[in-house]
Write a protein that holds these residues in place. Sequence first.
Motif, PDB file in Angstrom:
ATOM      1  N   LEU A  62     -31.708 100.781 -68.458  1.00  0.00           N
ATOM      2  CA  LEU A  62     -30.626 100.503 -69.251  1.00  0.00           C
ATOM      3  C   LEU A  62     -29.407 100.429 -68.620  1.00  0.00           C
ATOM      4  O   LEU A  62     -28.391 100.182 -69.129  1.00  0.00           O
ATOM      5  N   HIS A  63     -29.945 101.169 -67.353  1.00  0.00           N
ATOM      6  CA  HIS A  63     -27.840 101.713 -67.201  1.00  0.00           C
ATOM      7  C   HIS A  63     -28.091 101.594 -65.760  1.00  0.00           C
ATOM      8  O   HIS A  63     -29.323 102.516 -65.185  1.00  0.00           O
ATOM      9  N   VAL A  64     -27.633 100.156 -64.524  1.00  0.00           N
ATOM     10  CA  VAL A  64     -27.379 100.616 -63.641  1.00  0.00           C
ATOM     11  C   VAL A  64     -26.103  99.607 -63.175  1.00  0.00           C
ATOM     12  O   VAL A  64     -25.671  99.175 -63.771  1.00  0.00           O
ATOM     13  N   HIS A  65     -25.561  99.541 -62.039  1.00  0.00           N
ATOM     14  CA  HIS A  65     -24.531  98.694 -61.538  1.00  0.00           C
ATOM     15  C   HIS A  65     -25.228  97.682 -60.345  1.00  0.00           C
ATOM     16  O   HIS A  65     -25.123  98.402 -59.306  1.00  0.00           O
ATOM     17  N   VAL A  66     -24.811  96.678 -60.547  1.00  0.00           N
ATOM     18  CA  VAL A  66     -25.373  95.625 -59.512  1.00  0.00           C
ATOM     19  C   VAL A  66     -24.602  94.626 -59.154  1.00  0.00           C
ATOM     20  O   VAL A  66     -24.623  93.412 -58.701  1.00  0.00           O
ATOM     21  N   ILE A 159     -21.820  95.826 -75.446  1.00  0.00           N
ATOM     22  CA  ILE A 159     -20.108  96.619 -74.993  1.00  0.00           C
ATOM     23  C   ILE A 159     -20.426  97.795 -74.683  1.00  0.00           C
ATOM     24  O   ILE A 159     -20.785  98.363 -75.063  1.00  0.00           O
ATOM     25  N   LYS A 160     -19.690  97.745 -72.979  1.00  0.00           N
ATOM     26  CA  LYS A 160     -19.877  98.774 -72.215  1.00  0.00           C
ATOM     27  C   LYS A 160     -18.284  99.626 -72.878  1.00  0.00           C
ATOM     28  O   LYS A 160     -17.313  99.004 -72.303  1.00  0.00           O
ATOM     29  N   VAL A 161     -17.999 101.125 -72.716  1.00  0.00           N
ATOM     30  CA  VAL A 161     -17.368 101.353 -72.593  1.00  0.00           C
ATOM     31  C   VAL A 161     -17.152 102.703 -71.981  1.00  0.00           C
ATOM     32  O   VAL A 161     -18.095 103.605 -72.552  1.00  0.00           O
ATOM     33  N   THR A 215     -24.502 106.900 -73.977  1.00  0.00           N
ATOM     34  CA  THR A 215     -25.587 107.501 -72.290  1.00  0.00           C
ATOM     35  C   THR A 215     -24.282 108.350 -71.657  1.00  0.00           C
ATOM     36  O   THR A 215     -23.298 109.044 -71.742  1.00  0.00           O
ATOM     37  N   HIS A 216     -25.172 108.981 -70.674  1.00  0.00           N
ATOM     38  CA  HIS A 216     -24.917 110.590 -70.051  1.00  0.00           C
ATOM     39  C   HIS A 216     -25.173 111.719 -70.830  1.00  0.00           C
ATOM     40  O   HIS A 216     -23.918 112.339 -71.025  1.00  0.00           O
ATOM     41  N   SER A 217     -26.067 111.346 -72.427  1.00  0.00           N
ATOM     42  CA  SER A 217     -25.796 112.241 -73.099  1.00  0.00           C
ATOM     43  C   SER A 217     -26.086 113.405 -72.572  1.00  0.00           C
ATOM     44  O   SER A 217     -25.531 114.804 -73.442  1.00  0.00           O
ATOM     45  N   SER A 275     -31.218 104.894 -65.586  1.00  0.00           N
ATOM     46  CA  SER A 275     -30.748 105.510 -63.905  1.00  0.00           C
ATOM     47  C   SER A 275     -29.460 105.908 -63.617  1.00  0.00           C
ATOM     48  O   SER A 275     -28.833 107.048 -63.196  1.00  0.00           O
ATOM     49  N   ASP A 276     -28.923 104.710 -63.799  1.00  0.00           N
ATOM     50  CA  ASP A 276     -27.343 104.947 -63.724  1.00  0.00           C
ATOM     51  C   ASP A 276     -27.522 104.497 -62.128  1.00  0.00           C
ATOM     52  O   ASP A 276     -26.809 104.961 -61.324  1.00  0.00           O
ATOM     53  N   ILE A 277     -28.576 103.881 -61.665  1.00  0.00           N
ATOM     54  CA  ILE A 277     -28.683 103.598 -60.254  1.00  0.00           C
ATOM     55  C   ILE A 277     -26.320 103.104 -59.413  1.00  0.00           C
ATOM     56  O   ILE A 277     -26.742 101.921 -59.987  1.00  0.00           O
TER      57      ILE A 277
HETATM   58 ZN   LIG Z   1     -22.649 103.999 -65.101  1.00  0.00          ZN
END
Ligand SMILES: [Zn+2]
Length: 386
Positions: A62-66, A159-161, A215-217, A275-277
């Motif tokens: 649910l959380h990556v950066h690509v 949406i992300k912030v 996220t980052h709970s 992961s927030d990879i």
């Molecule tokens: Zn992230």
Amino acid sequence: MTYDLVIKNGTVLDPKTKLYGKKDIGIASGKIRSIENSISDNHAIDIIEAKDKLVLPGLVDLHVHVWWGVAHLAVEADPFCLERGVTTAIDAGSSGANTIAGFERYVISKAKTRILAFLHISGMGQLDNDIGELEDIRWARIEKAIEASTLHSDSIVGIKVRLSHDIVGKNDIEAFERALAVAKEINKPLMIHIGGTYNTLEQILPKMRSGDIITHSFTQRPHGILDNNNKIIDIALDAYKRNVIFDVGHGAGSFSFPVAEACLEQNIVPGTISSDIHKYNARGPVFDLLTTLSKYLYLGLSLNDVISKASYIPAEAINMDSNIGTIQIGSDADIAIVEHLKDGKFNFHDAEDNVRLGEELLVPEITLRKGERFNPKHKIHEKLIS
Ligand SMILES: [Zn+2]
């Protein structure tokens, strides 16, 4: 029927359909065509022998950066996601209204990984490591974000912030309000990144809706979900009870074993494990989603639970088709074949240099995306081995 590929003798675990046991899976034209106790070799053009391996639904991170080459922190999706068990990767805010068209054309449409996106409320997305994307709040334009979300509705799932002080300065409340306004307008979830906000979460968490995502709970940074005595704060407990999703989003600075452990003692379990990879954690402490899941095995969650929280549950959180994140006849042959090591010695680092010695590790073997095979370039990173 003749199958293009049969996965034989593996232990199939599909939490959504509660399927668990030794099964053969027949695949043709990129789809799962049968799930049987045994499929004859005569019906198979190609075979994967999966004895002693887990056969899991292709994972959903649910959380990556690509958004490689544009977002400063991004990695390429296929080597870091697909080859390592993740068939569906949700980019969490690498792109904003100004850059989503490029992300779609040059990454989403090109990658073998299925990629979707949370659109950043900042038009620039996450361009730079030193200059925060919302230090100048003018980048958070509600109308532009709504317009982009409508134009690119096939790719945008929410949406992300990001609300940390080093990213938004003192603008955390205003940035949150604008992101929430867009999420309400487009009727999709909002994902907020917490940890190190200028203000407390008092004006933020009570406004989050059921299905919105933190996220980052389990961050150890200031203004997290625990008080100074490691007790969950009331507004976080209220959010948890009304089904705001507490996502892990491990990252390079955002997952703490002591916080996660204190939460589990209070029965606060992550809703989703992501992961927030990204570039700054792919060589540790994250490595990949399977390693993040292994950390939660160490923390006491069952195998069924950790796979649930990285397959059909995140797929449902972003309202994906009901056949993603699950092994079902007729669905895409998105499958992760994984080795489950059970009595090793593995060094698990959180993002704060706390170390735990784990015995179990989930290791990628072969991943199928629409029936096509992908192998990891390496299996276990040497830093993990104690
Ligand atoms: Zn992230």
